[in-house]
Enzyme design. Structure first.
Site, PDB file in Angstrom:
ATOM      1  N   CYS A 194       0.732  -1.293  -0.144  1.00  0.00           N
ATOM      2  CA  CYS A 194      -0.098   0.020   0.038  1.00  0.00           C
ATOM      3  C   CYS A 194       0.789   1.347  -0.217  1.00  0.00           C
ATOM      4  O   CYS A 194       0.338   2.361  -0.379  1.00  0.00           O
ATOM      5  CB  CYS A 194      -0.886   0.033   1.236  1.00  0.00           C
ATOM      6  SG  CYS A 194      -1.753  -1.524   1.237  1.00  0.00           S
ATOM      7  N   HIS A 197      -3.286   7.088   2.886  1.00  0.00           N
ATOM      8  CA  HIS A 197      -3.818   5.718   2.476  1.00  0.00           C
ATOM      9  C   HIS A 197      -5.002   5.439   2.860  1.00  0.00           C
ATOM     10  O   HIS A 197      -5.483   5.619   3.899  1.00  0.00           O
ATOM     11  CB  HIS A 197      -2.808   4.875   2.737  1.00  0.00           C
ATOM     12  CG  HIS A 197      -3.229   3.351   2.266  1.00  0.00           C
ATOM     13  ND1 HIS A 197      -3.581   3.040   1.179  1.00  0.00           N
ATOM     14  CD2 HIS A 197      -3.321   2.208   2.982  1.00  0.00           C
ATOM     15  CE1 HIS A 197      -4.239   1.695   1.143  1.00  0.00           C
ATOM     16  NE2 HIS A 197      -3.867   1.364   2.410  1.00  0.00           N
ATOM     17  N   ASN A 221     -10.158  -0.257   0.232  1.00  0.00           N
ATOM     18  CA  ASN A 221      -8.628  -0.186   0.174  1.00  0.00           C
ATOM     19  C   ASN A 221      -8.169  -0.733  -1.264  1.00  0.00           C
ATOM     20  O   ASN A 221      -8.267  -1.770  -1.512  1.00  0.00           O
ATOM     21  CB  ASN A 221      -8.184  -1.129   1.395  1.00  0.00           C
ATOM     22  CG  ASN A 221      -6.694  -0.972   1.473  1.00  0.00           C
ATOM     23  OD1 ASN A 221      -5.906  -0.831   0.451  1.00  0.00           O
ATOM     24  ND2 ASN A 221      -6.079  -1.468   2.726  1.00  0.00           N
TER      25      ASN A 221
END
Ligand code: UT7
Length: 331
Positions: free
Chosen positions: A118, A258, A288
Site C-alpha cells: 500500500c 492511504h 482499500n
C-alpha cells in the site's frame, strides 16, 4: 526562518481509472457472515469497484496513465521511464509495467514494477523524483495499480470486505519552481512481513495442491496488529515529511492518507491536529485499493476543486512489508 526546499520534480499530469462494476456492503452480506453496519462502523467502507472477468491490472493502469499523459501534454512515445507500483502483478514475470508499456505504446520507455504494497505509490514517487533530480530521465510515469479482487479470499469475512480495484498515475517532470515534490520519506520493517501477506505462490511456497486447498494464495492479515502499527508509523511519517519539507502542520492544506480504514485516518489526524475538513477521504467508495488509493483520492479532490493550484498536500501510506512512506507535494 528555514530556507524553502527547492523541488526537483513536479506532477505535470494525474489520471485515474476504476472498474465500472460495484460491489456494495449489501452484496457482501449475501456472500459471507457480515453486515453493512459492521463494515461501515469498523472501516468506513460502503462500496468497492471490482474488475470484470475480461479486465485486468494493466488495463486499469494504462487507462489511468493515458489520462495523466494527456494532462501533462505528453504522447506515449515521449515517456522515458514507467515505474508501476503493484502487488497484484499479472504474472510472476515479466513486469506488469511492460504490459502497460505495450498497451500505451510507450515504445521508448524503460518499464519495471516496484513492490511496496500500500506504500507503493509513495515509494515510486520517491524513486521517480530521484530519477528526475539525477537527470537520468526527463519524465517518469509513476503508477499505482491493483487487481486486489483477484487475490482476495471471498470466503474470509475479515479481509474480503476491505479491498477494491483501481489505478492512479502521475507524470513527473522537472519542477517549474512553483509546483513540486518538497519531501519524500520511506521506511520498512521486514520482521513483520507475515502480519500482512500472501503466503504462497512465490518461490518460498510454489503453487501446489496443498497451497490451493489451504487458500494460501489469498491475502492474509492480522487486522488488529496492522492497525496499531499503521497508526504509529504513519503518525511518525507525516511528521518526518513535514519536517523534511521545512514546514509546519499549519502550512499543510490537505492530508491525503492511504485509504484503508477511517478509524486509522482519524487516529493519525488527531495525533497531529489536522482537522477533519482538511483530510481527503474516499474509502467509502473504493475500499482499500493499496497502491492506487492515494492518487485516487488526490485526483478526486483536485477535480472537485478542493485542491487548488499551489496547495500543499501531505501524503502518507502504510502497507505490507511492513512498509510506510510520506511526501509533501505542491500540486
Ligand atoms: O492497507 C494495508 C493496511 N491495512 C490496514 O490498515 C487494515 C488494518 N486493520 C483494520 O482496518 C481493522 O483491524 C479491521 C477493519 C480489519 C478489523 O477491525 P477491528 O476493529 O480490528 O476488528 P477485529 O479484527 O478485532 O474483529 C472484531 C470482531 C471479531 O469477532 P470477535 O472475535 O470479537 O467475536 C471478528 O471475528 O469482528 C469480527 N469480524 C467481523 N464481523 C462481521 C471480523 N470481520 C468481520 C466482518 N463482519 N466482516
Amino acid at each position: 526562518m528555514h530556507s524553502p526546499v527547492q523541488p526537483g520534480s513536479m506532477i505535470a499530469g494525474l489520471g485515474t481509472a476504476v472498474p465500472d462494476r460495484i460491489l456494495t456492503n449489501f452484496d457482501l452480506e449475501k456472500m459471507v457472515e457480515t453486515s453493512d453496519q459492521w463494515i461501515r462502523e469498523r472501516s468506513g467502507i460502503e462500496r468497492r469497484h471490482i474488475l470484470g472477468a475480461d479486465e485486468n491490472n494493466s488495463d486499469l493502469a494504462a487507462a489511468a496513465a493515458k489520462r495523466a499523459l494527456d494532462e501533462a501534454g505528453l504522447k506515449p512515445e515521449d515517456v522515458e521511464c514507467i515505474v508501476l507500483a503493484t502487488i497484484t502483478q499479472e504474472h510472476p514475470f515479466p513486469a506488469t509495467a511492460c504490459l502497460v508499456q505495450a498497451k500505451l505504446g510507450a515504445t521508448h520507455a524503460a518499464a519495471f514494477d516496484l513492490s511496496a504494497a500500500c506504500s507503493g505509490f509513495l515509494y515510486a514517487l520517491q524513486l521517480g523524483d530521484s530519477l528526475i533530480r539525477s537527470a537520468a530521465y526527463r519524465n517518469v510515469l509513476v503508477i499505482g495499480s491493483e487487481a486486489l479482487s483477484r487475490v482476495t479470499d471471498w470466503q474470509n469475512r475479515s479481509t474480503c470486505v476491505l479491498f477494491g480495484d483501481g489505478a492512479g498515475a502521475a507524470v513527473l517532470v522537472p519542477s517549474d519552481g512553483k509546483r513540486g515534490i518538497l519531501s519524500t520519506y520511506a521506511k520498512s520493517d521486514g520482521r513483520l512481513a507475515e502480519l500482512l501477506w500472501i503466503p504462497a505462490g512465490g518461490t518460498a511456497r510454489p503453487a501446489s495442491r496443498e497451497t490451493v486447498d489451504q487458500r494460501l494464495h489469498f491475502i492474509q492479515m492480522e487486522g488488529r496488529e496492522v492497525f496499531k502499527h499503521a497508526v504509529r508509523t504513519m503518525t511518525d511519517a507525516v511528521k518526518k515529511a513535514v519536517k523534511l519539507a521545512r514546514l509546519e502542520f499549519t502550512d499543510i492544506d490537505w492530508l491525503i492518507p492511504h485509504q484503508a480504514n477511517i478509524r486509522i485516518i482519524e487516529a493519525i489526524a488527531e495525533r497531529v491536529h489536522i482537522p477533519r475538513e482538511r483530510i481527503v477521504v474516499n474509502l467509502q467508495e473504493y475500499g482499500n485499493t493499496s497502491s492506487a488509493s492515494i492518487p485516487l483520492a488526490m485526483d478526486e479532490a483536485r477535480r472537485d476543486g478542493r485542491i487548488q493550484p499551489g496547495h500543499k498536500c501531505l501524503l502518507v501510506a502504510f502497507g505490507g512489508g511492513f512498509t510506510w512512506a510520506s511526501s509533501v507535494v505542491v500540486l
